[in-house]
Design an enzyme around this catalytic site. Structure first.
Site, PDB file in Angstrom:
ATOM      1  N   THR A  85       1.133  -0.992  -0.191  1.00  0.00           N
ATOM      2  CA  THR A  85       0.213   0.003  -0.037  1.00  0.00           C
ATOM      3  C   THR A  85       0.961   1.214  -0.100  1.00  0.00           C
ATOM      4  OG1 THR A  85      -2.065  -0.960   1.213  1.00  0.00           O
ATOM      5  CG2 THR A  85      -1.654   1.431   1.179  1.00  0.00           C
ATOM      6  N   SER A  89       1.446  -7.174  -1.230  1.00  0.00           N
ATOM      7  CA  SER A  89       2.168  -8.793  -1.062  1.00  0.00           C
ATOM      8  C   SER A  89       0.747  -9.739  -0.452  1.00  0.00           C
ATOM      9  CB  SER A  89       2.843  -8.042   1.192  1.00  0.00           C
ATOM     10  OG  SER A  89       1.822  -7.863   1.614  1.00  0.00           O
ATOM     11  N   SER A  90       0.075  -9.898  -1.102  1.00  0.00           N
ATOM     12  CA  SER A  90      -0.850 -11.338  -0.575  1.00  0.00           C
ATOM     13  C   SER A  90      -0.385 -11.705  -2.077  1.00  0.00           C
ATOM     14  CB  SER A  90      -2.262 -10.988  -1.041  1.00  0.00           C
ATOM     15  OG  SER A  90      -2.690  -9.954   0.152  1.00  0.00           O
ATOM     16  N   ASP A 114      -0.227  -7.374   4.328  1.00  0.00           N
ATOM     17  CA  ASP A 114      -0.082  -8.522   4.460  1.00  0.00           C
ATOM     18  C   ASP A 114       0.323  -9.424   5.224  1.00  0.00           C
ATOM     19  OD1 ASP A 114      -3.351  -6.711   4.328  1.00  0.00           O
ATOM     20  OD2 ASP A 114      -3.457  -7.679   2.279  1.00  0.00           O
ATOM     21  N   GLN A 137      -3.798 -21.113  18.298  1.00  0.00           N
ATOM     22  CA  GLN A 137      -5.134 -19.847  17.363  1.00  0.00           C
ATOM     23  C   GLN A 137      -4.476 -18.381  18.325  1.00  0.00           C
ATOM     24  OE1 GLN A 137      -9.076 -21.344  16.436  1.00  0.00           O
ATOM     25  NE2 GLN A 137      -8.337 -23.619  15.466  1.00  0.00           N
TER      26      GLN A 137
HETATM   27  N1  ASP Z   1      -2.323  -5.441   0.710  1.00  0.00           N
HETATM   28  C1  ASP Z   1      -1.276  -4.403   0.913  1.00  0.00           C
HETATM   29  C2  ASP Z   1      -0.174  -5.477   0.978  1.00  0.00           C
HETATM   30  O1  ASP Z   1       0.381  -6.145   2.091  1.00  0.00           O
HETATM   31  C3  ASP Z   1      -2.273  -4.190   2.466  1.00  0.00           C
HETATM   32  C4  ASP Z   1      -1.209  -3.191   3.147  1.00  0.00           C
HETATM   33  O2  ASP Z   1       0.284  -3.178   2.476  1.00  0.00           O
HETATM   34  O3  ASP Z   1      -1.349  -2.601   4.157  1.00  0.00           O
HETATM   35  O4  ASP Z   1       0.238  -5.993  -0.556  1.00  0.00           O
END
Ligand code: ASP
Length: 357
Positions: free
Chosen positions: A30, A75-76, A107, A293
């Site tokens: 992000t 990063s997903s 993420d 968990q």
């Molecule tokens: N979806 C974004 C990522 O992990 C979320 C972030 O950077 O806060 O790349």
């Protein structure tokens, strides 16, 4: 030797002696995203395109080089091959810098920090991951503070000696051990916590290090691993989980290890069929690693009747490890090619500060 396009930032070091040298690696996330009007989603930009939003970089009082990983990613989409690319890059540049910062999406930042903590052995320099909840071009962004503080921490020295010798996450005023951290908040700025381990530093007007909790400078020579074994999965328990599904999962081709996410202090159903499935899998050589968990506290197999069955099924206690670190520890250990007995022994050891001794 991997080829990267690196560039130097013209920082505020003129006339200063003994300045630190930091390498910042940009992977996306992000922090470097913009809203795509056509797709109507946030997408990552190249570092060159976001650099104009960070004039602060030129006021940084250490030498700074930047290497963007191509292409920048959310990063997903992170993967073990990029973790190996990052570890290799740090190893290749290790002697030339005092510290490293990795700009990364939030993420899977805790996974990357965990993976790097295992891949980089005898690390005597800081590797600090950071990112942001709002893109750098947004007025209220948290990106500037996170990035500039991470850079200062990576450059920090006392008597010309690096202070940090580990992989960390810096976010919103807190420096955390990377393999102890978890993303627990997706809306507020304090995205990370490490419930089972104290902060390594708290940063406000001053940076206050929590020295007794930091890893000491290693005595051995720095080295790195360049392989990870992906034959690992996470099985999260819930009331009503079907034994038929568990059986199918444990029969997955090439499966070598399972992180079993259990309840509370490591408890699971006492149902005989379920416990037999685990025992059969262990006997076939599949490692079952018990991780709670809960984000706080630790697995204590045998405290309750509902975890005694796991002991009998040769399930290994993950103690207070996070799921993120457990997955990466298994990927790392399995890739070493040791016997199952040795892998199980190493799993129970504290290798990089990821579990209590
Ligand atoms: N979806 C974004 C990522 O992990 C979320 C972030 O950077 O806060 O790349």
């Amino acid at each position: 030797m991997v080829k990267y396009k690196s560039f130097k930032i013209d920082t505020d070091i003129k006339g200063k002696a003994d300045v630190s040298k930091v390498l910042m690696i940009y992977t996306g996330g992000t922090l470097g995203m913009v809203y795509d009007q056509v797709k109507k989603t946030l997408v990552p930009l190249k570092f060159e395109e976001i650099q104009k939003n960070i004039p602060e970089l030129e006021r940084f009082e250490s030498a700074l080089d930047i290497i963007p990983i191509e292409p920048p990613i959310d990063s997903s989409n992170m993967s073990p091959s990029v973790w190996i690319e990052l570890a290799t890059l740090i190893a290749e540049q290790y002697d030339d810098y005092d510290g490293f910062v990795i700009l990364h999406g939030t993420d899977t930042m805790a996974h990357t920090a965990s993976a790097l903590s295992f891949l980089l052995e005898n690390l005597a320099k800081p590797v600090i991951l950071t990112g942001a909840q709002l893109p750098i071009g947004v007025t209220r962004t948290d990106a500037r503070e996170n990035m500039m503080t991470a850079l200062e921490l990576a450059a920090d020295k006392v008597d010309n000696e690096t202070i940090l010798h580990e992989v960390c996450i810096y976010f919103n005023g807190r420096l955390l051990r990377g393999n102890r951290a978890k993303k627990y908040e997706s809306s507020q700025f304090d995205a990370f916590q490490s419930e089972n381990y104290p902060m390594l530093a708290e940063v406000g007007i001053y940076c206050v290090y929590n020295r007794p909790y930091m890893l000491p400078k290693p005595e051995g020579k720095f080295s790195f691993s360049d392989s990870l074994n992906r034959n690992v999965l996470v099985l999260k328990l819930f009331p009503g989980i079907s034994n038929a599904f568990v059986k199918q999962i444990l029969a997955t081709e090439n499966l070598e290890a399972v992180v079993l996410e259990t309840y509370g202090s490591g408890n699971a159903p006492s149902d005989n069929e379920f416990l037999h499935l685990l025992k059969d899998a262990s006997e076939k050589g599949i490692i079952i690693y018990n991780v709670s968990q809960c984000s706080g506290g630790k697995v204590r197999q045998g405290d309750y009747d509902t975890s005694r069955g796991l002991l009998n099924a040769d399930v290994i206690s993950g103690k207070d490890i996070t799921t993120e670190a457990a997955v990466c520890k298994l990927m790392y250990l399995l890739a070493l090619g040791n016997s199952i007995t040795e892998t199980k022994r190493l799993l129970q050891e504290n290798l990089r500060g990821e579990v209590v001794d």
